[in-house]
Design an enzyme around this catalytic site. Sequence first.
Site, mmCIF file in Angstrom:
data_model
loop_
_atom_site.group_PDB
_atom_site.id
_atom_site.type_symbol
_atom_site.label_atom_id
_atom_site.label_comp_id
_atom_site.label_asym_id
_atom_site.label_seq_id
_atom_site.Cartn_x
_atom_site.Cartn_y
_atom_site.Cartn_z
ATOM 1 N N GLY A 1 22.448 -6.231 -15.950
ATOM 2 C CA GLY A 1 22.614 -7.302 -16.938
ATOM 3 C C GLY A 1 23.683 -7.018 -17.972
ATOM 4 O O GLY A 1 24.225 -5.921 -18.083
ATOM 5 N N GLY B 1 13.954 -1.465 -11.444
ATOM 6 C CA GLY B 1 13.735 -0.037 -11.654
ATOM 7 C C GLY B 1 13.313 0.292 -13.068
ATOM 8 O O GLY B 1 13.158 1.466 -13.418
ATOM 9 N N GLU C 1 20.620 3.538 -11.358
ATOM 10 C CA GLU C 1 20.508 2.895 -10.044
ATOM 11 C C GLU C 1 21.705 1.995 -9.770
ATOM 12 O O GLU C 1 22.304 2.071 -8.728
ATOM 13 C CB GLU C 1 19.175 2.156 -9.889
ATOM 14 N N GLY D 1 20.174 -0.370 -17.140
ATOM 15 C CA GLY D 1 19.674 -1.414 -16.246
ATOM 16 C C GLY D 1 20.708 -2.485 -15.991
ATOM 17 O O GLY D 1 21.819 -2.451 -16.506
ATOM 18 N N ASN E 1 13.363 -12.280 -12.700
ATOM 19 C CA ASN E 1 13.956 -11.511 -11.600
ATOM 20 C C ASN E 1 12.961 -10.551 -10.959
ATOM 21 O O ASN E 1 12.846 -10.465 -9.748
ATOM 22 C CB ASN E 1 15.138 -10.678 -12.105
HETATM 23 N N1 COA Z 1 12.201 -16.052 -23.434
HETATM 24 C C1 COA Z 1 12.738 -16.904 -22.532
HETATM 25 N N2 COA Z 1 13.974 -16.728 -21.992
HETATM 26 C C2 COA Z 1 14.695 -15.682 -22.420
HETATM 27 C C3 COA Z 1 14.209 -14.771 -23.377
HETATM 28 C C4 COA Z 1 12.905 -14.979 -23.880
HETATM 29 N N3 COA Z 1 12.377 -14.152 -24.778
HETATM 30 N N4 COA Z 1 15.155 -13.836 -23.590
HETATM 31 C C5 COA Z 1 16.193 -14.139 -22.814
HETATM 32 N N5 COA Z 1 15.926 -15.254 -22.109
HETATM 33 C C6 COA Z 1 16.787 -15.923 -21.135
HETATM 34 C C7 COA Z 1 18.205 -16.073 -21.642
HETATM 35 O O1 COA Z 1 18.325 -17.220 -22.452
HETATM 36 C C8 COA Z 1 18.960 -16.212 -20.339
HETATM 37 O O2 COA Z 1 18.738 -17.504 -19.850
HETATM 38 P P1 COA Z 1 19.860 -18.311 -19.046
HETATM 39 O O3 COA Z 1 20.010 -17.579 -17.746
HETATM 40 O O4 COA Z 1 19.266 -19.680 -18.925
HETATM 41 O O5 COA Z 1 21.088 -18.254 -19.920
HETATM 42 C C9 COA Z 1 18.217 -15.238 -19.410
HETATM 43 O O6 COA Z 1 16.907 -15.073 -19.997
HETATM 44 C C10 COA Z 1 18.880 -13.869 -19.268
HETATM 45 O O7 COA Z 1 18.997 -13.297 -20.537
HETATM 46 P P2 COA Z 1 20.291 -12.489 -21.012
HETATM 47 O O8 COA Z 1 20.198 -12.391 -22.493
HETATM 48 O O9 COA Z 1 21.530 -13.093 -20.437
HETATM 49 O O10 COA Z 1 20.044 -11.014 -20.485
HETATM 50 P P3 COA Z 1 20.394 -10.211 -19.172
HETATM 51 O O11 COA Z 1 21.376 -10.860 -18.276
HETATM 52 O O12 COA Z 1 20.729 -8.881 -19.675
HETATM 53 O O13 COA Z 1 18.998 -10.192 -18.385
HETATM 54 C C11 COA Z 1 16.699 -9.606 -17.988
HETATM 55 C C12 COA Z 1 17.828 -9.818 -19.024
HETATM 56 C C13 COA Z 1 15.488 -9.063 -18.730
HETATM 57 C C14 COA Z 1 16.345 -10.929 -17.307
HETATM 58 C C15 COA Z 1 17.215 -8.587 -16.922
HETATM 59 O O14 COA Z 1 17.654 -7.428 -17.557
HETATM 60 C C16 COA Z 1 16.136 -8.239 -15.914
HETATM 61 O O15 COA Z 1 15.903 -8.952 -14.945
HETATM 62 N N6 COA Z 1 15.431 -7.102 -16.126
HETATM 63 C C17 COA Z 1 14.358 -6.672 -15.262
HETATM 64 C C18 COA Z 1 14.842 -5.716 -14.223
HETATM 65 C C19 COA Z 1 15.340 -4.443 -14.841
HETATM 66 O O16 COA Z 1 15.198 -4.180 -16.018
HETATM 67 N N7 COA Z 1 15.929 -3.585 -14.064
HETATM 68 C C20 COA Z 1 16.399 -2.333 -14.642
HETATM 69 C C21 COA Z 1 16.836 -1.390 -13.703
HETATM 70 S S1 COA Z 1 18.311 -2.068 -12.905
#
Ligand code: COA
Length: 497
Positions: free
Chosen positions: A265, A382, A288, A263, A378
Amino acid sequence: MYRDRIRLKSLWGKVVTPEEAALLIRDGMTIGMSGFTRAGDAKAVPLALAERAATERLKVTLMTGASLGNDVDRILTEAGVLARRLPFQADPVLRKAINRGEVMFVDQHLSETVELLRSRQMGPVDVAVIEACAITETGGIVPTTSIGNSATFAILAEKIIVELNLTQPLDLEGMHDVYIPTRRPFREPIPVVTAESRAGLPCIPIDPSKIAAIVVTRKQDSSATILPPDGETRDIAGHLIEFLDREVRQGRLGRSLNPLQAGIGTIANAVLHGMIDSPFHDLTMYSEVLQDSTFDLFDAGKLTFASGSSITLSAGKYAEVLPKIGSYKGRLLLRPQEISNHPEVIRRLGVIGINTALECDIYGNVNSTHVNGTQMMNGIGGSGDFARNAHLAIFVTKSLAKDGRISSVVPMVTHTDHNEHDVDVLVTETGLADLRGLAPRERAETIIRNCVHPSYRELALDYHHRALQRGGHTPHLLEEAFSWHQRYQQTGSMQPV
Ligand code: COA
């Protein structure tokens, strides 16, 4: 010269300015725009739309593949153009507008949007705005660094605006495989039987008379915002590779594993990056988003083929890879997102899906989207397409967020995107929980022991033990299930004071 890229000469007269093209879009319309995780997005027409909105009422439903680059979602939000947005976004300004209830965001499985449009459960699409690197002799649109939903948007739209981007290398031509599933309920099986399978055309086939305008642009894709691997993401990768190695030794997977999906990130990218030093070889990807790690794996000789829907790279990787993208021809294919994410294909190939959780609970339910159960981050993207249908549905997360003030493993998730039935393996930097074949009580023991950070482990154990005394198949203390989140809201930390 841009005319070399418009091979159907009768279309030369369609070249106009972005402002002229944007006039085709009127208040209340539904727009289908190219763009998938910042790649291959329309870059000029949306800005012209935003400018027009300063002097006239202009509110639209905007559909894309996934998130956009070049600050387009921010600019459209600030101009008040977005009434409705789907199926995914990742922009901080739009996110706030969504959470204020100003933009209606429809958070959709990425494989589903065009299926809903095709069956007229949503839509119609009035105008499609599609970035292209060329238009063929027959008027076919050659997409750029993503396909996303562009093909079906173009096929279904009444009118098409093509953004011909001269910075996108012509070598991209031939790297797309545009396959459109046949109509239901008598649909033929999708002829994708390996990550490498070619099933469709190298361009989007449309009636060229639908091309109402062509805009020439020179703006590059935005770069990805992923951070380089750190100690924790390396530990997550290490646990996962150890687990996969065990699967190989026990004869459940071969040394080439099954096709991999990772995914968006930082964490998922880091995990794939970790495969460079793994004992696996001849890997394939059926994913993807193809991120930096895909090209690092290619260059390390670990990866033989990658299928995706977009190429989204950091600035440095973009500058390195794009000029030599032709050298990856034959090893890389971009597909419409309904095919890259199609449940039928994912199940057939036995994809190993690695996605990131925002939080998970002690039973293995996963929240990928909502902070504290209410604030959209976000979108599901997928992750659901892959998790439900994968050979192994793996979710990764750091065990702590916000400097330890949040535990990413909680008694009960405040929003469920992937329920316990769809989650096989959870990994944090502290360890890995293999949940296959375990009942909820066993899942909780495994997750608390392996994945909860030591600073929250006693709290989690205490919650679980007291819940067990109350009984049930999935024991909970409902009055306390969200107490960690409540404490965070009240004191700024999930830790008791
Ligand atoms: N509660 C609140 N905030 C949280 C948290 C929680 N349990 N866990 C992480 N965060 C915050 C982090 O502090 C960070 O905040 P910031 O932007 O203020 O620094 C933000 O969420 C992103 O976390 P990060 O650890 O940098 O992870 P990431 O960049 O890998 O993103 C998701 C994690 C879950 C947001 C991202 O993977 C996503 O949008 N996933 C859904 C879509 C998806 O999975 N697609 C997959 C196919 S492409």
